[in-house]
Write a protein that holds these residues in place. Structure first.
Motif, PDB file in Angstrom:
ATOM      1  N   ARG A   1       0.737  -1.199  -0.083  1.00  0.00           N
ATOM      2  CA  ARG A   1       0.027  -0.160   0.119  1.00  0.00           C
ATOM      3  C   ARG A   1       0.898   1.337   0.092  1.00  0.00           C
ATOM      4  NH1 ARG A   1      -2.549  -3.667   3.711  1.00  0.00           N
ATOM      5  NH2 ARG A   1      -4.778  -4.102   2.797  1.00  0.00           N
ATOM      6  N   SER A   2       2.167   1.242   0.245  1.00  0.00           N
ATOM      7  CA  SER A   2       2.923   2.233  -0.110  1.00  0.00           C
ATOM      8  C   SER A   2       4.466   2.016  -0.590  1.00  0.00           C
ATOM      9  CB  SER A   2       3.046   2.909   1.421  1.00  0.00           C
ATOM     10  OG  SER A   2       4.015   1.840   2.230  1.00  0.00           O
ATOM     11  N   LEU A   3       5.360   2.963  -0.650  1.00  0.00           N
ATOM     12  CA  LEU A   3       6.292   2.681  -1.498  1.00  0.00           C
ATOM     13  C   LEU A   3       7.450   1.818  -0.380  1.00  0.00           C
ATOM     14  CD1 LEU A   3       7.459   6.031  -2.838  1.00  0.00           C
ATOM     15  CD2 LEU A   3       6.434   3.827  -3.863  1.00  0.00           C
ATOM     16  N   ALA A   4       7.125   1.926   1.103  1.00  0.00           N
ATOM     17  CA  ALA A   4       7.969   1.334   1.943  1.00  0.00           C
ATOM     18  C   ALA A   4       7.709  -0.175   1.916  1.00  0.00           C
ATOM     19  CB  ALA A   4       7.831   1.755   3.321  1.00  0.00           C
ATOM     20  N   ASP A   5       6.395  -0.532   1.654  1.00  0.00           N
ATOM     21  CA  ASP A   5       5.815  -1.900   1.652  1.00  0.00           C
ATOM     22  C   ASP A   5       6.649  -3.053   0.595  1.00  0.00           C
ATOM     23  OD1 ASP A   5       4.092  -1.372   3.582  1.00  0.00           O
ATOM     24  OD2 ASP A   5       2.371  -0.942   2.223  1.00  0.00           O
TER      25      ASP A   5
ATOM     26  N   ARG B   1      18.325   2.454  -7.311  1.00  0.00           N
ATOM     27  CA  ARG B   1      18.620   3.697  -6.416  1.00  0.00           C
ATOM     28  C   ARG B   1      17.476   3.905  -5.347  1.00  0.00           C
ATOM     29  NH1 ARG B   1      19.988   7.099 -11.189  1.00  0.00           N
ATOM     30  NH2 ARG B   1      17.987   8.125 -10.687  1.00  0.00           N
ATOM     31  N   THR B   2      16.272   3.746  -5.837  1.00  0.00           N
ATOM     32  CA  THR B   2      14.993   4.239  -5.070  1.00  0.00           C
ATOM     33  C   THR B   2      14.817   2.778  -4.365  1.00  0.00           C
ATOM     34  OG1 THR B   2      14.368   5.580  -6.907  1.00  0.00           O
ATOM     35  CG2 THR B   2      12.563   5.132  -5.063  1.00  0.00           C
ATOM     36  N   PHE B   3      14.667   1.792  -4.740  1.00  0.00           N
ATOM     37  CA  PHE B   3      14.284   0.485  -4.079  1.00  0.00           C
ATOM     38  C   PHE B   3      15.513  -0.349  -3.693  1.00  0.00           C
ATOM     39  CE2 PHE B   3      10.841   1.971  -6.991  1.00  0.00           C
ATOM     40  CZ  PHE B   3       9.949   2.165  -5.932  1.00  0.00           C
ATOM     41  N   GLN B   4      16.547  -0.010  -3.013  1.00  0.00           N
ATOM     42  CA  GLN B   4      17.762  -0.822  -2.689  1.00  0.00           C
ATOM     43  C   GLN B   4      17.563  -1.938  -1.873  1.00  0.00           C
ATOM     44  OE1 GLN B   4      20.683   1.709  -1.006  1.00  0.00           O
ATOM     45  NE2 GLN B   4      20.148   3.471  -2.604  1.00  0.00           N
ATOM     46  N   GLY B   5      16.400  -2.302  -1.088  1.00  0.00           N
ATOM     47  CA  GLY B   5      16.084  -3.570  -0.429  1.00  0.00           C
ATOM     48  C   GLY B   5      15.359  -4.253  -1.282  1.00  0.00           C
ATOM     49  N   SER B   6      15.118  -4.031  -2.583  1.00  0.00           N
ATOM     50  CA  SER B   6      13.926  -4.845  -3.544  1.00  0.00           C
ATOM     51  C   SER B   6      14.861  -5.672  -4.643  1.00  0.00           C
ATOM     52  CB  SER B   6      12.850  -4.053  -4.111  1.00  0.00           C
ATOM     53  OG  SER B   6      12.147  -3.362  -3.092  1.00  0.00           O
ATOM     54  N   THR B   7      14.330  -6.490  -5.113  1.00  0.00           N
ATOM     55  CA  THR B   7      14.791  -6.993  -6.308  1.00  0.00           C
ATOM     56  C   THR B   7      14.330  -6.646  -7.493  1.00  0.00           C
ATOM     57  OG1 THR B   7      15.234  -9.124  -5.091  1.00  0.00           O
ATOM     58  CG2 THR B   7      15.157  -9.263  -7.606  1.00  0.00           C
ATOM     59  N   ILE B   8      15.148  -5.910  -8.436  1.00  0.00           N
ATOM     60  CA  ILE B   8      14.852  -5.264  -9.710  1.00  0.00           C
ATOM     61  C   ILE B   8      14.830  -6.277 -11.098  1.00  0.00           C
ATOM     62  CG2 ILE B   8      14.827  -3.210 -10.968  1.00  0.00           C
ATOM     63  CD1 ILE B   8      14.033  -2.909  -7.962  1.00  0.00           C
ATOM     64  N   VAL B   9      13.869  -6.580 -11.663  1.00  0.00           N
ATOM     65  CA  VAL B   9      14.138  -7.333 -12.970  1.00  0.00           C
ATOM     66  C   VAL B   9      13.462  -6.565 -14.078  1.00  0.00           C
ATOM     67  CG1 VAL B   9      13.761  -9.274 -11.431  1.00  0.00           C
ATOM     68  CG2 VAL B   9      11.889  -8.480 -12.580  1.00  0.00           C
ATOM     69  N   GLU B  10      14.123  -7.022 -15.104  1.00  0.00           N
ATOM     70  CA  GLU B  10      13.426  -6.443 -16.605  1.00  0.00           C
ATOM     71  C   GLU B  10      12.119  -7.230 -17.135  1.00  0.00           C
ATOM     72  OE1 GLU B  10      16.730  -4.329 -19.125  1.00  0.00           O
ATOM     73  OE2 GLU B  10      16.876  -6.414 -19.136  1.00  0.00           O
ATOM     74  N   VAL B  11      11.075  -6.690 -17.447  1.00  0.00           N
ATOM     75  CA  VAL B  11       9.965  -7.473 -17.844  1.00  0.00           C
ATOM     76  C   VAL B  11       9.707  -6.815 -19.542  1.00  0.00           C
ATOM     77  CG1 VAL B  11       8.904  -7.849 -15.772  1.00  0.00           C
ATOM     78  CG2 VAL B  11       8.492  -5.715 -16.877  1.00  0.00           C
ATOM     79  N   SER B  12       9.118  -8.044 -20.047  1.00  0.00           N
ATOM     80  CA  SER B  12       8.903  -7.453 -21.433  1.00  0.00           C
ATOM     81  C   SER B  12       7.411  -6.724 -21.804  1.00  0.00           C
ATOM     82  CB  SER B  12       8.859  -8.626 -22.157  1.00  0.00           C
ATOM     83  OG  SER B  12       8.290  -8.421 -23.519  1.00  0.00           O
ATOM     84  N   ASP B  13       7.302  -5.885 -22.573  1.00  0.00           N
ATOM     85  CA  ASP B  13       6.130  -5.183 -22.910  1.00  0.00           C
ATOM     86  C   ASP B  13       5.189  -5.776 -23.767  1.00  0.00           C
ATOM     87  OD1 ASP B  13       7.545  -4.489 -24.983  1.00  0.00           O
ATOM     88  OD2 ASP B  13       6.777  -2.246 -25.039  1.00  0.00           O
ATOM     89  N   LYS B  14       5.662  -7.000 -24.119  1.00  0.00           N
ATOM     90  CA  LYS B  14       4.952  -7.937 -25.374  1.00  0.00           C
ATOM     91  C   LYS B  14       3.443  -7.944 -24.892  1.00  0.00           C
ATOM     92  CE  LYS B  14       4.589 -12.247 -27.764  1.00  0.00           C
ATOM     93  NZ  LYS B  14       5.500 -13.641 -27.980  1.00  0.00           N
ATOM     94  N   ALA B  15       2.499  -7.744 -25.263  1.00  0.00           N
ATOM     95  CA  ALA B  15       1.055  -7.662 -25.038  1.00  0.00           C
ATOM     96  C   ALA B  15       0.363  -9.177 -24.827  1.00  0.00           C
ATOM     97  CB  ALA B  15       0.269  -6.843 -25.687  1.00  0.00           C
ATOM     98  N   ASP B  16      -0.568  -8.857 -23.872  1.00  0.00           N
ATOM     99  CA  ASP B  16      -1.322 -10.311 -23.753  1.00  0.00           C
ATOM    100  C   ASP B  16      -2.418 -10.180 -24.842  1.00  0.00           C
ATOM    101  OD1 ASP B  16      -3.337  -8.453 -22.463  1.00  0.00           O
ATOM    102  OD2 ASP B  16      -2.750  -9.299 -20.598  1.00  0.00           O
ATOM    103  N   GLU B  17      -3.459 -11.229 -24.676  1.00  0.00           N
ATOM    104  CA  GLU B  17      -4.478 -11.401 -25.442  1.00  0.00           C
ATOM    105  C   GLU B  17      -5.345  -9.946 -25.652  1.00  0.00           C
ATOM    106  OE1 GLU B  17      -5.654 -13.420 -21.834  1.00  0.00           O
ATOM    107  OE2 GLU B  17      -3.723 -13.501 -23.149  1.00  0.00           O
ATOM    108  N   ASN B  18      -5.094  -9.230 -24.668  1.00  0.00           N
ATOM    109  CA  ASN B  18      -6.183  -8.151 -24.054  1.00  0.00           C
ATOM    110  C   ASN B  18      -5.384  -6.667 -24.368  1.00  0.00           C
ATOM    111  OD1 ASN B  18      -8.461  -9.527 -23.333  1.00  0.00           O
ATOM    112  ND2 ASN B  18      -7.309  -9.783 -21.185  1.00  0.00           N
TER     113      ASN B  18
END
Length: 374
Positions: A185-189, A210-227
Motif C-alpha cells: 500500500r506504500s513505497l515502503a511496503d 537507487r530508489t528500491f535498494q532493498g528490493s529485487t529489480i528485474v526487467e520485464v517485456s512489454d509484449k502484450a497479452d491477448e487483451n
C-alpha cells in the motif's frame, strides 16, 4: 468472356458502393492510398538516378538543408508528423481509422497559434512506426516529415541531426503499480519484494535500483497479452509484485484491470515530453517553443491533461497525521501558490504532490482537500 466482364463490373460496383456507403471502409481505403503515395514520394526523393519531377512542391522542399519546414507548413497548411501507433493515450486510432489522443488535441492547439498563421493547419499523421526509438529517426530518413511527437524524452545529443523543443508535458514521473487489494500500500511496503521495470530502459532501471535498494529489480517485456495489456500479465502471474513504469503510458495499461497506482509519481522522478525537429529547422523550433508556452500556460491546458491522464485507479492518500494540516483548494490556486503560502517556498510543490498521490500538479480542483506535509 461476357460472363467474366460482367463479373468484373459487378465487383467494381460493390467496391465503389462500399467506399461511399461504409465510412469505416472509406477511411481504410483513404489511409492506404495516402500511405502508398507517401512511400512513392520517399522512394523518388531517395533515388539518385531518377529525376524527381512528380513530387508535390511541399515534399520537395520540406526539411531541406536551408530549414524550410516552417515556411512549407505555412505555405501548404499541412504539418507532416512522425508518430508511433499505438502509443495510447498519446496517440492511437479509433475503429474508423481516425487519429486520436492527447498529442492530436495538443497539436491542434499548437498549430492554431499565431506562430503558424492563426489558421487551421492540417495534421498528416500517416507516417506511423511501431517502435518508440524510430519516431525521431524518421525525421532523418524521410524529408517529407516536419516534426516527430510521441511523448519523446530523448536528449538533444541522443540522435545527431535532431533537436527537441521545451517540454509540452512535464511533472509526471515513474509510477508504482500493484494489484488492487494487495498488501503493498506504500513505497515502503515493497522493500524485499520484486519490482519489474520495462526491458531496454536503462534510465528507469538505474532509478529503480537507487530508489528500491532493498528490493529485487528485474526487467520485464512489454509484449502484450491477448487483451493488449502487459503489466497486468506480469503481476497476475506472480513474476513480480509490482511494476514501475512511466505514469502517462501506464494510464491506458491500468484502465479496465484490477491494478492500481500505489504511487502515481515516485518522489525524485520527473518525465518531460518534447517534440523533435531537424537541427536545421531553427525557425520551426522557435515557433513551436513559443506556441508550447502559450498553450501550456492557458486555462484550458490542465483540463486537457486531465482528459487523457487522470485515472480513477490511484490509491487514496493517507489522512493527515502529526503536525500535518489540511488545505481546501479555492479558485485560482495552483500547487506552487499553495506551497508558497503554506510551506513558504513555491518550489516545494512536489512535496504536496507526492504526499497527496497526485500524478501531476495540475490535477487539483476547487473544493479538493490536500494534506500539507511538515
Amino acid at each position: 468472356m461476357s460472363k467474366v466482364i460482367s463479373g468484373v463490373l459487378i465487383l467494381l460496383l460493390v467496391l465503389v458502393g462500399g467506399y461511399f456507403v461504409d465510412d469505416s471502409y472509406k477511411a481504410k481505403v483513404d489511409r492506404l492510398l495516402r500511405k502508398d503515395a507517401a512511400e512513392n514520394i520517399t522512394a523518388q526523393n531517395n533515388s539518385p538516378s531518377v529525376p524527381n519531377t512528380n513530387v508535390p512542391t511541399e515534399h520537395k522542399t520540406s526539411g531541406s538543408k536551408d530549414g524550410a519546414a516552417l515556411s512549407n507548413i505555412l505555405a501548404t497548411g499541412t504539418v507532416h508528423v512522425s508518430v508511433q501507433n499505438p502509443s495510447k493515450p498519446f496517440f492511437f486510432r479509433d475503429n474508423r481509422g481516425a487519429a486520436k489522443g492527447f498529442n492530436v488535441d495538443l497539436m491542434k492547439a499548437l498549430f492554431a497559434q499565431s506562430e503558424f498563421g492563426g489558421r487551421s493547419i492540417k495534421l498528416d499523421t500517416d507516417r506511423e512506426v511501431d517502435a518508440y526509438e524510430k519516431v525521431p529517426k524518421q525525421l532523418l530518413e524521410n524529408k517529407a516529415l516536419d516534426i516527430a511527437i510521441d511523448g519523446l524524452t530523448f536528449n538533444d545529443d541522443d540522435l545527431p541531426g535532431v533537436v527537441y523543443t521545451i517540454p509540452y508535458v512535464k511533472d509526471f514521473g515513474y509510477a508504482l503499480i500493484t494489484q488492487s487489494g494487495s498488501k503493498l500500500r506504500s513505497l515502503a511496503d515493497v522493500n524485499g519484494k520484486t519490482i519489474g521495470v520495462l526491458k531496454g530502459d536503462p534510465d528507469a532501471m538505474a532509478f529503480a535500483k537507487r530508489t528500491f535498494q532493498g528490493s529485487t529489480i528485474v526487467e520485464v517485456s512489454d509484449k502484450a497479452d491477448e487483451n493488449g495489456k502487459w503489466i497486468v500479465g506480469h503481476i497476475h502471474s506472480r513474476k513480480v509484485d509490482a511494476v514501475m513504469y512511466d505514469y502517462p503510458f501506464a494510464v491506458a495499461e491500468v484502465e479496465g484491470t484490477d491494478l492500481q497506482f500505489v504511487s502515481p509519481k515516485i518522489a525524485g522522478s520527473n518525465l518531460e515530453y518534447k517534440i523533435a525537429v531537424r537541427t536545421e529547422d531553427k525557425d520551426l523550433l522557435s515557433a513551436l517553443n513559443s506556441a508550447i508556452r502559450k498553450v501550456t500556460e492557458s486555462d484550458t491546458y490542465p483540463e486537457l491533461l486531465k482528459a487523457y491522464f487522470a485515472s480513477s485507479k490511484v490509491a487514496a492518500a493517507k489522512t493527515a497525521s502529526g503536525d500535518e494540516t489540511v488545505y481546501v483548494v479555492v479558485k485560482g490556486d495552483t500547487l506552487s501558490t499553495i506551497a508558497q503560502s503554506r510551506l513558504g517556498d513555491k518550489m516545494r510543490y512536489p512535496d504536496i504532490q507526492t504526499r497527496n498521490n497526485l500524478a501531476n500538479p495540475n490535477f487539483i480542483s476547487v473544493g479538493q482537500k490536500l494534506v500539507i506535509p511538515k
